[in-house]
Scaffold this motif. Structure first.
Motif, PDB file in Angstrom:
ATOM      1  N   VAL A  37      24.814  34.169 -14.058  1.00  0.00           N
ATOM      2  CA  VAL A  37      24.638  33.271 -12.619  1.00  0.00           C
ATOM      3  C   VAL A  37      24.737  31.717 -13.066  1.00  0.00           C
ATOM      4  O   VAL A  37      25.331  31.125 -12.052  1.00  0.00           O
ATOM      5  CB  VAL A  37      23.087  33.621 -12.160  1.00  0.00           C
ATOM      6  N   ALA A  40      28.347  31.084 -12.690  1.00  0.00           N
ATOM      7  CA  ALA A  40      28.885  30.961 -11.694  1.00  0.00           C
ATOM      8  C   ALA A  40      28.381  29.659 -10.848  1.00  0.00           C
ATOM      9  O   ALA A  40      29.494  29.136 -10.186  1.00  0.00           O
ATOM     10  CB  ALA A  40      28.479  32.229 -10.932  1.00  0.00           C
ATOM     11  N   LEU A  53      28.056  34.085  -4.416  1.00  0.00           N
ATOM     12  CA  LEU A  53      27.062  33.435  -5.289  1.00  0.00           C
ATOM     13  C   LEU A  53      25.710  33.620  -4.857  1.00  0.00           C
ATOM     14  O   LEU A  53      24.624  33.776  -5.519  1.00  0.00           O
ATOM     15  CB  LEU A  53      27.555  31.826  -5.460  1.00  0.00           C
ATOM     16  N   ALA A  56      24.307  36.809  -5.802  1.00  0.00           N
ATOM     17  CA  ALA A  56      24.265  36.871  -7.289  1.00  0.00           C
ATOM     18  C   ALA A  56      22.845  36.400  -7.474  1.00  0.00           C
ATOM     19  O   ALA A  56      22.002  36.889  -8.383  1.00  0.00           O
ATOM     20  CB  ALA A  56      25.106  36.176  -8.159  1.00  0.00           C
ATOM     21  N   GLU A  57      22.493  35.137  -6.700  1.00  0.00           N
ATOM     22  CA  GLU A  57      21.023  34.497  -7.045  1.00  0.00           C
ATOM     23  C   GLU A  57      20.059  35.480  -6.457  1.00  0.00           C
ATOM     24  O   GLU A  57      18.909  35.482  -7.121  1.00  0.00           O
ATOM     25  CB  GLU A  57      21.013  33.102  -6.391  1.00  0.00           C
ATOM     26  N   ALA A  87      27.347  38.020 -10.415  1.00  0.00           N
ATOM     27  CA  ALA A  87      27.535  36.531 -10.703  1.00  0.00           C
ATOM     28  C   ALA A  87      29.262  36.636 -11.316  1.00  0.00           C
ATOM     29  O   ALA A  87      29.948  35.758 -11.068  1.00  0.00           O
ATOM     30  CB  ALA A  87      26.761  36.216 -11.891  1.00  0.00           C
ATOM     31  N   SER A  90      31.341  36.613  -8.232  1.00  0.00           N
ATOM     32  CA  SER A  90      31.361  35.516  -7.536  1.00  0.00           C
ATOM     33  C   SER A  90      32.384  34.523  -8.350  1.00  0.00           C
ATOM     34  O   SER A  90      33.426  34.179  -7.599  1.00  0.00           O
ATOM     35  CB  SER A  90      30.030  34.786  -7.621  1.00  0.00           C
TER      36      SER A  90
END
Length: 121
Positions: A37, A40, A53, A56-57, A87, A90
């Motif tokens: 992460v 990314a 993104l 992913a977070e 991530a 992304s």
């Protein structure tokens, strides 16, 4: 004998400290997800894949929560895996979008060039 008695509490403290530090250390899956992460996030192309993104977070936040609530469980490992893969998606999405943009620019540049005629032998 008194030396052995004096060393016993120290040995017990060191053993407990070792157990506590290993229990507090996050699993490697979570460390890998965090690193993915961050990679990314720090990519110069990350603005091209903001939605991915963010996913992913959010997946990393779920993995962190699972790790806190159920340390070292299969659910926590699975959530970390999902975060890592999101991530990676992304990063790949941002690369694809950058390449698509470069391809469009190249095609426009090629279309503006004057056509040259080649003479057939």
């Amino acid at each position: 004998m008194s030396r052995a008695r004096a060393a016993a509490p120290l040995a017990m403290a060191l053993a407990l400290a070792g157990c506590a530090s290993s229990a507090a250390a996050p699993p490697p899956e979570l460390l890998t997800a965090r690193a993915a992460v961050v990679q990314a996030q720090e990519s110069p192309l990350s603005p091209l894949a903001i939605a991915e993104l963010r996913q992913a977070e959010e997946a990393l936040a779920v993995a962190e929560r699972e790790q806190r609530e159920r340390p070292r469980s299969a659910t926590a490992r699975d959530a970390a895996y999902v975060a890592r893969r999101r991530a990676q998606c992304s990063l790949l999405s941002s690369l694809v979008r950058a390449n698509q943009s470069a391809l469009v620019r190249a095609r426009l540049t090629a279309a503006r060039r004057p056509q040259t005629r080649r003479n057939a032998p």
